[in-house]
Design a protein around this motif. Structure first.
Motif, PDB file in Angstrom:
ATOM      1  N   CYS A  75      80.753   1.163  -5.856  1.00 10.11           N
ATOM      2  CA  CYS A  75      79.551   0.734  -5.137  1.00 10.11           C
ATOM      3  C   CYS A  75      79.864   0.473  -3.670  1.00 10.11           C
ATOM      4  CB  CYS A  75      78.975  -0.527  -5.775  1.00 10.11           C
ATOM      5  SG  CYS A  75      78.301  -0.312  -7.441  1.00 10.11           S
ATOM      6  N   ILE A  76      80.970  -0.210  -3.420  1.00 11.87           N
ATOM      7  CA  ILE A  76      81.352  -0.536  -2.046  1.00 11.87           C
ATOM      8  C   ILE A  76      81.706   0.722  -1.271  1.00 11.87           C
ATOM      9  CG2 ILE A  76      83.107  -1.705  -0.645  1.00 11.87           C
ATOM     10  CD1 ILE A  76      83.138  -3.897  -2.834  1.00 11.87           C
ATOM     11  N   GLU A  77      82.384   1.668  -1.905  1.00  6.77           N
ATOM     12  CA  GLU A  77      82.706   2.931  -1.242  1.00  6.77           C
ATOM     13  C   GLU A  77      81.439   3.684  -0.864  1.00  6.77           C
ATOM     14  OE1 GLU A  77      85.337   5.199  -3.654  1.00  6.77           O
ATOM     15  OE2 GLU A  77      86.947   3.700  -3.612  1.00  6.77           O
ATOM     16  N   PHE A  78      80.470   3.685  -1.768  1.00 11.40           N
ATOM     17  CA  PHE A  78      79.200   4.337  -1.453  1.00 11.40           C
ATOM     18  C   PHE A  78      78.507   3.654  -0.278  1.00 11.40           C
ATOM     19  CE2 PHE A  78      74.566   4.038  -1.892  1.00 11.40           C
ATOM     20  CZ  PHE A  78      74.237   5.358  -1.603  1.00 11.40           C
ATOM     21  N   LEU A  79      78.464   2.319  -0.287  1.00  9.31           N
ATOM     22  CA  LEU A  79      77.798   1.592   0.788  1.00  9.31           C
ATOM     23  C   LEU A  79      78.480   1.845   2.132  1.00  9.31           C
ATOM     24  CD1 LEU A  79      77.080  -1.748  -1.085  1.00  9.31           C
ATOM     25  CD2 LEU A  79      75.394  -0.053  -0.347  1.00  9.31           C
ATOM     26  N   ALA A  80      79.803   1.951   2.134  1.00 13.45           N
ATOM     27  CA  ALA A  80      80.518   2.261   3.375  1.00 13.45           C
ATOM     28  C   ALA A  80      80.155   3.665   3.860  1.00 13.45           C
ATOM     29  CB  ALA A  80      82.023   2.148   3.149  1.00 13.45           C
ATOM     30  N   PHE A  81      80.059   4.609   2.922  1.00 10.80           N
ATOM     31  CA  PHE A  81      79.666   5.981   3.249  1.00 10.80           C
ATOM     32  C   PHE A  81      78.260   6.012   3.841  1.00 10.80           C
ATOM     33  CE2 PHE A  81      77.422   9.799   1.621  1.00 10.80           C
ATOM     34  CZ  PHE A  81      78.096  10.780   2.339  1.00 10.80           C
ATOM     35  N   ALA A  82      77.323   5.314   3.194  1.00 11.44           N
ATOM     36  CA  ALA A  82      75.936   5.312   3.654  1.00 11.44           C
ATOM     37  C   ALA A  82      75.766   4.540   4.959  1.00 11.44           C
ATOM     38  CB  ALA A  82      75.040   4.715   2.567  1.00 11.44           C
ATOM     39  N   PHE A  83      76.603   3.540   5.182  1.00 13.77           N
ATOM     40  CA  PHE A  83      76.505   2.701   6.378  1.00 13.77           C
ATOM     41  C   PHE A  83      76.740   3.507   7.647  1.00 13.77           C
ATOM     42  CE2 PHE A  83      77.979  -0.506   9.428  1.00 13.77           C
ATOM     43  CZ  PHE A  83      77.105  -1.560   9.209  1.00 13.77           C
ATOM     44  N   THR A  84      77.588   4.517   7.578  1.00 11.54           N
ATOM     45  CA  THR A  84      77.923   5.293   8.771  1.00 11.54           C
ATOM     46  C   THR A  84      76.822   6.258   9.178  1.00 11.54           C
ATOM     47  OG1 THR A  84      79.045   6.997   7.454  1.00 11.54           O
ATOM     48  CG2 THR A  84      80.386   5.164   8.263  1.00 11.54           C
ATOM     49  N   SER A  85      75.826   6.440   8.331  1.00  9.05           N
ATOM     50  CA  SER A  85      74.713   7.331   8.657  1.00  9.05           C
ATOM     51  C   SER A  85      73.824   6.714   9.730  1.00  9.05           C
ATOM     52  CB  SER A  85      73.888   7.620   7.404  1.00  9.05           C
ATOM     53  OG  SER A  85      72.704   8.333   7.734  1.00  9.05           O
ATOM     54  N   LYS A  86      73.168   7.560  10.511  1.00  9.30           N
ATOM     55  CA  LYS A  86      72.227   7.075  11.508  1.00  9.30           C
ATOM     56  C   LYS A  86      70.862   6.752  10.903  1.00  9.30           C
ATOM     57  CE  LYS A  86      74.224   9.596  15.440  1.00  9.30           C
ATOM     58  NZ  LYS A  86      73.953  10.594  16.501  1.00  9.30           N
ATOM     59  N   PHE A  87      70.676   7.133   9.639  1.00 12.34           N
ATOM     60  CA  PHE A  87      69.364   6.984   9.027  1.00 12.34           C
ATOM     61  C   PHE A  87      69.459   6.277   7.679  1.00 12.34           C
ATOM     62  CE2 PHE A  87      69.565  10.981  11.441  1.00 12.34           C
ATOM     63  CZ  PHE A  87      68.641  10.693  12.437  1.00 12.34           C
ATOM     64  N   GLY A  88      68.310   5.732   7.233  1.00  7.02           N
ATOM     65  CA  GLY A  88      68.240   5.143   5.903  1.00  7.02           C
ATOM     66  C   GLY A  88      68.438   3.640   5.894  1.00  7.02           C
ATOM     67  N   ARG A  89      68.143   3.058   4.722  1.00  8.77           N
ATOM     68  CA  ARG A  89      68.161   1.596   4.605  1.00  8.77           C
ATOM     69  C   ARG A  89      69.562   1.008   4.625  1.00  8.77           C
ATOM     70  NH1 ARG A  89      65.978   2.696  -1.024  1.00  8.77           N
ATOM     71  NH2 ARG A  89      64.005   2.543   0.104  1.00  8.77           N
ATOM     72  N   PHE A  90      70.590   1.829   4.428  1.00  7.17           N
ATOM     73  CA  PHE A  90      71.957   1.320   4.474  1.00  7.17           C
ATOM     74  C   PHE A  90      72.641   1.620   5.801  1.00  7.17           C
ATOM     75  CE2 PHE A  90      71.319   2.263  -0.153  1.00  7.17           C
ATOM     76  CZ  PHE A  90      71.169   0.950  -0.540  1.00  7.17           C
ATOM     77  N   SER A  91      71.935   2.247   6.722  1.00 11.25           N
ATOM     78  CA  SER A  91      72.506   2.652   8.003  1.00 11.25           C
ATOM     79  C   SER A  91      72.926   1.462   8.866  1.00 11.25           C
ATOM     80  CB  SER A  91      71.485   3.489   8.782  1.00 11.25           C
ATOM     81  OG  SER A  91      71.890   3.684  10.118  1.00 11.25           O
ATOM     82  N   TYR A  92      73.978   1.659   9.633  1.00  9.36           N
ATOM     83  CA  TYR A  92      74.416   0.622  10.573  1.00  9.36           C
ATOM     84  C   TYR A  92      73.315   0.282  11.565  1.00  9.36           C
ATOM     85  CZ  TYR A  92      75.138   4.365  14.042  1.00  9.36           C
ATOM     86  OH  TYR A  92      74.966   5.415  14.913  1.00  9.36           O
ATOM     87  N   ARG A  93      72.413   1.222  11.818  1.00  8.62           N
ATOM     88  CA  ARG A  93      71.340   0.984  12.779  1.00  8.62           C
ATOM     89  C   ARG A  93      70.343  -0.067  12.307  1.00  8.62           C
ATOM     90  NH1 ARG A  93      69.388   6.784  15.307  1.00  8.62           N
ATOM     91  NH2 ARG A  93      71.192   7.123  16.667  1.00  8.62           N
ATOM     92  N   ARG A  94      70.310  -0.345  11.014  1.00 11.41           N
ATOM     93  CA  ARG A  94      69.397  -1.344  10.477  1.00 11.41           C
ATOM     94  C   ARG A  94      70.025  -2.737  10.444  1.00 11.41           C
ATOM     95  NH1 ARG A  94      65.559   1.028   6.830  1.00 11.41           N
ATOM     96  NH2 ARG A  94      64.890   2.997   7.784  1.00 11.41           N
ATOM     97  N   HIS A  95      71.299  -2.842  10.767  1.00 11.86           N
ATOM     98  CA  HIS A  95      72.035  -4.090  10.553  1.00 11.86           C
ATOM     99  C   HIS A  95      72.429  -4.780  11.860  1.00 11.86           C
ATOM    100  CE1 HIS A  95      72.386  -2.087   6.662  1.00 11.86           C
ATOM    101  NE2 HIS A  95      72.651  -3.273   6.152  1.00 11.86           N
ATOM    102  N   ARG A  96      72.559  -6.088  11.752  1.00 15.58           N
ATOM    103  CA  ARG A  96      73.062  -6.913  12.852  1.00 15.58           C
ATOM    104  C   ARG A  96      74.169  -7.788  12.290  1.00 15.58           C
ATOM    105  NH1 ARG A  96      71.267  -7.694  17.859  1.00 15.58           N
ATOM    106  NH2 ARG A  96      71.831  -9.588  19.008  1.00 15.58           N
TER     107      ARG A  96
END
Length: 227
Positions: free
Chosen positions: A57-78
């Motif tokens: 799960c954590i590996e997936f979240l890290a993968f998705a976090f690097t995307s520019k889009f989507g609810r797991f994207s780094y762009r949505r986080h502070r």
């Protein structure tokens, strides 16, 4: 989420005044630090949705976090960053006007990471979970993925991050928009914290799905401001 200890919180805010706690938008390179925190913000939810061991799960979240889009994207986080330049806390803000492609993007990300067979099962469970944790309306901003690094829990870090994000306009709680979040019924510590931050429980609009594990029953809360 953990209750704030007043004395330690005061010490943390003094540290912040001396520059030992900083706040900024998340970056793609924060993935390794943020993924475990995002997972910790919803261990039961991610466990049900993904149906995979914690590491996967954590590996997936890290993968998705690097995307520019989507609810797991780094762009949505502070994030709040401590003096050692390590991520201390994280939260996400999902503007309901910008989330209409989130579900297709999640499906694609799951497919790329897990493959077709596992993705189909995940999406079916995701539909059940979304009945309890619905996407924000266009008039709402949904706060999610709220977590603090284990060694800094109970020090007021998340409260400081939330306040900073609010003042920085990251969550757009003004102008008639409603800020909402979800918390498990069983997570009384988080519920109490959100109450202190200015959230109140909203009326439930539908019954809990019989296909949803009872431990995932949640409460949606809306921000009214501190009193």
């Amino acid at each position: 989420m953990y209750a704030v200890e007043p004395v330690r919180a005061e010490a943390l805010y003094r540290d912040h005044e001396w520059g030992q706690l900083r706040f900024r938008p998340a970056r793609a390179e924060d993935a390794e630090a943020c993924a475990p925190l995002i997972f910790a913000s919803g261990v039961r939810e991610f466990g049900f949705f993904l149906g995979e061991p914690a590491d996967a799960c954590i590996e997936f979240l890290a993968f998705a976090f690097t995307s520019k889009f989507g609810r797991f994207s780094y762009r949505r986080h502070r994030v709040a960053v401590a003096g050692d330049d390590q991520v201390a806390a994280v939260l996400a803000a999902h503007d309901g006007r910008l989330t209409w492609l989130d579900d297709p993007h999640v499906a694609l990300t799951l497919l790329l990471f897990f493959g077709l067979r596992r993705t189909v099962r995940m999406l079916l469970r995701g539909l059940v979970l979304e009945s309890e944790l619905p996407s924000p309306k266009t008039s709402q901003t949904l706060i999610a993925h709220c977590a603090t690094r284990e060694t800094m829990r109970g020090t007021g870090v998340f409260s400081a991050l939330f306040t900073n994000a609010l003042h920085a306009g990251s969550m757009d709680g003004d102008g008639g928009r409603q800020m909402v979040l979800d918390v498990l019924v069983s997570n009384t510590r988080a519920y109490d914290l959100y109450r202190r931050l200015g959230f109140v429980e909203l009326p439930r609009r539908s019954q809990v799905s019989p296909r949803l594990p009872r431990e995932l029953e949640s409460v949606r809360m809306g921000f009214v401001g501190r009193r």
